[in-house]
Design an enzyme around this catalytic site. Sequence first.
Site, short mmCIF file in Angstrom:
data_model
loop_
_atom_site.label_atom_id
_atom_site.label_comp_id
_atom_site.label_asym_id
_atom_site.label_seq_id
_atom_site.Cartn_x
_atom_site.Cartn_y
_atom_site.Cartn_z
N ASN A 69 0.86 -1.19 0.00
CA ASN A 69 0.00 0.00 0.00
C ASN A 69 0.89 1.23 0.00
O ASN A 69 1.87 1.30 0.76
CB ASN A 69 -0.86 0.02 1.28
CG ASN A 69 -1.58 1.36 1.48
OD1 ASN A 69 -2.51 1.69 0.75
ND2 ASN A 69 -1.13 2.14 2.46
N GLU A 70 0.59 2.19 -0.84
CA GLU A 70 1.33 3.46 -0.89
C GLU A 70 2.82 3.20 -0.69
O GLU A 70 3.46 3.72 0.24
CB GLU A 70 0.77 4.45 0.13
CG GLU A 70 -0.67 4.81 -0.20
CD GLU A 70 -1.22 6.05 0.51
OE1 GLU A 70 -0.61 6.53 1.48
OE2 GLU A 70 -2.28 6.54 0.07
N TYR A 130 -7.27 11.60 -3.19
CA TYR A 130 -8.07 12.33 -2.20
C TYR A 130 -8.22 13.77 -2.66
O TYR A 130 -7.32 14.32 -3.30
CB TYR A 130 -7.36 12.34 -0.85
CG TYR A 130 -7.42 11.00 -0.13
CD1 TYR A 130 -8.57 10.58 0.51
CD2 TYR A 130 -6.31 10.15 -0.11
CE1 TYR A 130 -8.62 9.35 1.17
CE2 TYR A 130 -6.35 8.92 0.55
CZ TYR A 130 -7.51 8.54 1.19
OH TYR A 130 -7.57 7.33 1.84
N GLU A 138 -8.38 4.05 -2.90
CA GLU A 138 -8.66 5.06 -1.87
C GLU A 138 -9.06 6.32 -2.61
O GLU A 138 -8.29 6.84 -3.43
CB GLU A 138 -7.44 5.32 -0.98
CG GLU A 138 -7.09 4.14 -0.09
CD GLU A 138 -5.98 4.43 0.93
OE1 GLU A 138 -5.83 5.59 1.36
OE2 GLU A 138 -5.27 3.47 1.27
N GLN A 157 -13.20 6.42 4.01
CA GLN A 157 -13.33 5.07 4.51
C GLN A 157 -14.74 4.90 5.05
O GLN A 157 -15.41 5.88 5.37
CB GLN A 157 -12.33 4.81 5.63
CG GLN A 157 -10.89 4.99 5.23
CD GLN A 157 -9.92 4.34 6.23
OE1 GLN A 157 -10.31 3.54 7.09
NE2 GLN A 157 -8.66 4.70 6.13
#
Length: 510
Positions: free
Chosen positions: A175-176, A244, A295, A362
């Site tokens: 992740n990331e 985001y 995300e 989330q």
Amino acid sequence: MFTLTVHGDDKIARIEPEIYGHFTEHIGGVFYDGIWVGEDSKVPNIRGLRLDLIEKMRQIHAPVIRWPGGCFAETYDWRDGIGPRENRPTRINWWRNADGRYEPNSVGTHEFVDFCRLVGAEPYIAANITSLTPLAIRDWMDYCNSPAGTTTLAKEREKNGAREPFGVKYWGVGNETWGGGGNMTGEMYAHEYRKYAVVMENADPKAQLICSGADHHDWHWANDVLRVIEPSSRIMSGLSLHFYCGSAGDPLAFTEEEWYRQLRQALDLERAIERNWGFVVGYGMEKHARLVVDEWGCWHPGGSGPSPRMKEYGIEPAPNNPEGVGNLFEQQSTMRDAMVAAATLNLFNNNAEKVKMATVAQLVNNLHCLFLAGGEHFITTPTYHVFDMMKDHMGGDALRISGGLGEIAREKFAVPNLSASASLKDGKLTVTLANLSVTGSADVKLDLSRLTEANEAEIITLTSSDPHAHNTYEDPERVKLARAKGAYTGIVTVPAFSTVTLRVNTVPEE
Ligand code: AHR
């Protein structure tokens, strides 16, 4: 009047239901008190999982849930979360330095898979490649997916209550990885990916492996990574992307200018999709790998949710939060967040040939969440209603729309007046129109090309008298859906800052 043509004979691609997915991390109040209340709780639950939340997730046909992080995944050892709960260790949670909470491991692989099964969603596990070895990940896959009675780990799973395999299909390889997930360069990660992926594919040839992708507008990452992965590309089923949109004022008291700034940021996701997809196609990987936006959502400053007032609401803090501090990253969700959700889901529908999965960040008590919960309090946010009203797009064929969407210019934040998408499933046309204007209502004339509509329509509307409107424990239904059936006239009025989904029976024209 806006005129839009829905082209019944111009199919973009099937809208994978997984585009309407969710992300859950062990952070703040997502699990402890959000999803997990414990079996002995007075909050209605099924095997410790909050019943109301499960029912609401079933209602929107939640297709996939990603877990356990996020950054939390970077130091998560799956072995901590299996076996009798009372024997599980308490560990430093990745987010401990931000909110002082420790990880009790009450929720582990069994509880997460149970949650997914109760909801009807596929589990998507983000494997920790930062601090676990390929062998440890192989063992996790073995534990989850090996047939009953075969390996030692399959037998251990059975001893822990699950004879049949969990059948986890989706596995994230880190992740990331440009950040918390190892702080790597694209090239470094690509070499790690090749190493982990070959072991993971060997552990379960049916697994779909998701490569950790770029952040936001990083135009280099995908190129750096795919260049190295390409020769082994058959073991990549998806390229992730995180997007985001933040820095647009107070989550509740934003200005008109901030409304448009937020929407502009959200709509820029389309450029990120196009850019990353360009690399997938450029390296010839598009036949087996599409984008996974795992995300996405608004990231406002925390503190606007109800958890800082736990005492006032009589909420007993979760056991890993003895000080009763507010949930990290928890934010309220207004009509503006709902509009971002509608515009983003429209964008995914319109790019269905490029995006195969997306999980909003989330699910509960966190960033762009669908629910807020604490103790016996449980409410849905306006964002939840968007997922509810748009659920019929899932599995439909996305149709091309043409026509003028208009433009609202607010200095540098030009946004289209409308966001729209259409899909056809079992002869039923679903069209979602979001009016991004914060001031003016929009009349939209819909021309259906190569489709004949029946004369009755179902109209689902999410609207309010105030763009700042949101639901609270005191007023849980201030924002809710209105459903109506009526004659289909071909003209739809969408009030300012509102979203309308229209469902019409159609027959294809000869
Ligand atoms: O969603 C919160 C955090 O945002 C996730 O843990 C991480 O992956 C991202 O930076």
